[in-house]
Scaffold this motif. Structure first.
Motif, PDB file in Angstrom:
ATOM      1  N   GLU A  90       0.841  -1.206   0.000  1.00 14.38           N
ATOM      2  CA  GLU A  90       0.000   0.000   0.000  1.00 14.38           C
ATOM      3  C   GLU A  90       0.879   1.261   0.000  1.00 14.38           C
ATOM      4  O   GLU A  90       0.626   2.215  -0.736  1.00 14.38           O
ATOM      5  N   LYS A  91       1.917   1.258   0.824  1.00 13.98           N
ATOM      6  CA  LYS A  91       2.836   2.408   0.898  1.00 13.98           C
ATOM      7  C   LYS A  91       3.480   2.669  -0.463  1.00 13.98           C
ATOM      8  O   LYS A  91       3.554   3.804  -0.926  1.00 13.98           O
ATOM      9  N   ASN A  93       2.416   1.722  -3.387  1.00 14.23           N
ATOM     10  CA  ASN A  93       1.388   2.150  -4.343  1.00 14.23           C
ATOM     11  C   ASN A  93       1.049   3.625  -4.154  1.00 14.23           C
ATOM     12  O   ASN A  93       0.830   4.355  -5.121  1.00 14.23           O
ATOM     13  N   GLN A  94       1.029   4.060  -2.895  1.00 11.18           N
ATOM     14  CA  GLN A  94       0.709   5.468  -2.622  1.00 11.18           C
ATOM     15  C   GLN A  94       1.842   6.398  -3.052  1.00 11.18           C
ATOM     16  O   GLN A  94       1.604   7.520  -3.479  1.00 11.18           O
ATOM     17  N   HIS A  95       3.075   5.963  -2.884  1.00  8.01           N
ATOM     18  CA  HIS A  95       4.210   6.854  -3.118  1.00  8.01           C
ATOM     19  C   HIS A  95       4.789   6.778  -4.525  1.00  8.01           C
ATOM     20  O   HIS A  95       5.542   7.662  -4.933  1.00  8.01           O
TER      21      HIS A  95
END
Ligand SMILES: Cc1ncc(COP(=O)(O)O)c(C=O)c1O
Length: 437
Positions: A90-91, A93-95
């Protein structure tokens, strides 16, 4: 055992093909300082080749790893899942650069991430060819070695290599492949990609172009501001995916989460490794969801990929970079290092080029600034003397004439100053005829 005894133990047990830069064996390390088995302290200007961005033994990483070790060490994510894998995906994908929805899966090493990015690109496009760059480095497995450019020591004697790989020159301004000068050149080298479709491979056969946004092993080669945008546009025009190999440049190293952000380019696929796991083997493939989800279930995967301990370390790395303002710090550190190098260059014309971005800083050594003949022997002597004087360092460059600095982004000001003082003193020591002194 002391360094000499361990060197002898190594000689009797480890083949000579495994790199051995200096006869130094670590006892412990803390942030940017490494202490060897004889109690000698070194300033770490290599960070395990860009791995220890958050410093050695950061308390948050140590705490996360210890806590995980008490719970479970392995299930194989494909058999029994765990939250840290999902949170770390998730991290990323977000960054990762770009607004589109992303997906991430994990493997063990940088080379394995590149292998998998190529698999996904081929699967998603139904095409087979890959275009890579001169002076690029993507690893030492067979596909990645086929993509890697540098012949010695990496490729010599190990062929045959994978087929359907084509190579074009990169935007190496100091040694322009077209013998032009930026900005008057109009960044003409970007058109070499278009040119490749006439001379090397049909665009409709190309699955992906793979590029390091800043070439690491190649010698910290930073392309001009318009370069990556031009490459991406040519890719888009032909339905080709752009894979950004952010294995060395990612996780804050250049002052952004990922170096492609400097060029305002969102790659279709991105590989990460090195600093992601703070020393625990971990690598990721992140990409646009529509591309990543083309692959059928179980089409990618590995036994250890996204190991729970490494994922916990990775989450701590995100936390530390965010919490300690390490993106800003990377820019400050790099500017400081490059300004000291530029001052040194005024006295030593053999420092042909000082370059880098964020906390990637390098000098390229030449025998003569006019001919730019690479000074590989000087670089070797300089690097050995740096070790002898207490600075761990790493070389680079196709001609082995680049010395690159990859300090932990957490390095204290006084430790950095101490290391840079040693660099200056050492350069004076090894260069016989400094100009202007
Ligand atoms: C840009 C880049 N890609 C890939 C790799 C290969 O990573 P690994 O050594 O983890 O296989 C490296 C390692 O230096 C790298 O710098």
């Amino acid at each position: 055992m002391n360094n000499a005894e361990l060197t002898a133990l190594r000689a009797g047990n480890v083949p000579r093909g495994v790199p051995a830069t200096a006869p130094v064996y670590v006892a412990r390390a803390k942030n940017a300082l490494v202490t060897d088995v004889e109690g000698r302290e070194y300033v770490d200007f290599a960070a395990g080749i860009g791995v220890m961005n958050v410093g050695h033994c950061h308390p948050k990483v140590v705490e996360a790893v210890k806590a995980q070790a008490d719970l479970y060490s392995h299930t194989c994510f494909g058999l029994v899942g765990y939250e840290s894998y999902l949170r770390l995906a998730e991290k990323l994908n977000q960054h990762a650069p770009g607004d589109s929805a992303k997906r991430t899966f994990f493997v063990n090493s940088g080379a394995e991430a590149v292998e998998n990015a190529v698999k996904v690109a081929r699967y998603a496009t139904g095409r087979k060819s890959i275009i890579a760059f001169e002076d690029g480095f993507h690893g030492r497995t067979f596909m990645t070695l086929s993509l890697t450019s540098q012949v010695s020591p990496y490729k010599i004697g190990f062929g045959p290599y994978a087929s359907d790989i084509y190579r074009i020159p990169y935007a190496y301004c100091y040694r322009c492949p077209l013998a032009l000068t930026y900005p008057a050149c109009g960044c003409e080298c970007a058109n070499l990609l278009q040119n490749a479709f006439d001379k090397h491979v049909g665009a409709e056969d190309v699955a992906a172009v793979i590029a390091e946004p800043v070439q690491g092993e190649g010698g910290f080669i930073v392309p001009p501001p318009e370069y990556m945008g031009r490459i991406k546009k040519i890719c888009e025009d032909h339905g080709i995916l752009l894979i950004a190999d952010e294995i060395q440049t990612g996780m804050g190293r250049t002052g952004k989460w990922f170096a492609m952000e400097h060029w305002g380019v969102a790659p279709d696929l991105m590989t990460t490794a090195k600093a992601l796991g703070a020393g625990f083997p971990l690598a990721g493939v992140t990409g646009r969801q529509d591309i990543m989800d083309t692959v059928h279930p179980s089409g990618v995967g590995t036994t250890y990929g996204g190991n729970p301990t490494a994922c916990r370390a990775g989450l701590a790395v995100f936390d530390i970079i965010e919490g300690e303002g390490l993106l800003e710090r990377a820019t400050v550190l790099g500017d400081r290092i490059r300004s000291r190098f530029k001052a040194l260059q005024k006295h030593y014309p053999v420092i042909g080029d000082v370059r880098g971005i964020g906390a990637m800083a390098a000098i390229e050594l030449v025998e003569d600034p006019e001919t730019k003949k690479p000074a590989g022997d000087l670089a070797k002597a300089f690097r050995a003397a740096l070790y002898a004087n207490g600075v761990i360092n790493v070389g680079a460059g196709t001609y082995h004439n680049v010395v690159r600095v990859l300090v932990p982004l957490t390095i204290e000001d006084d430790t950095l100053a101490r290391g840079l003082d040693i660099v200056e003193e050492t350069f004076a020591q090894v260069s016989a005829s400094p100009a202007g002194s």
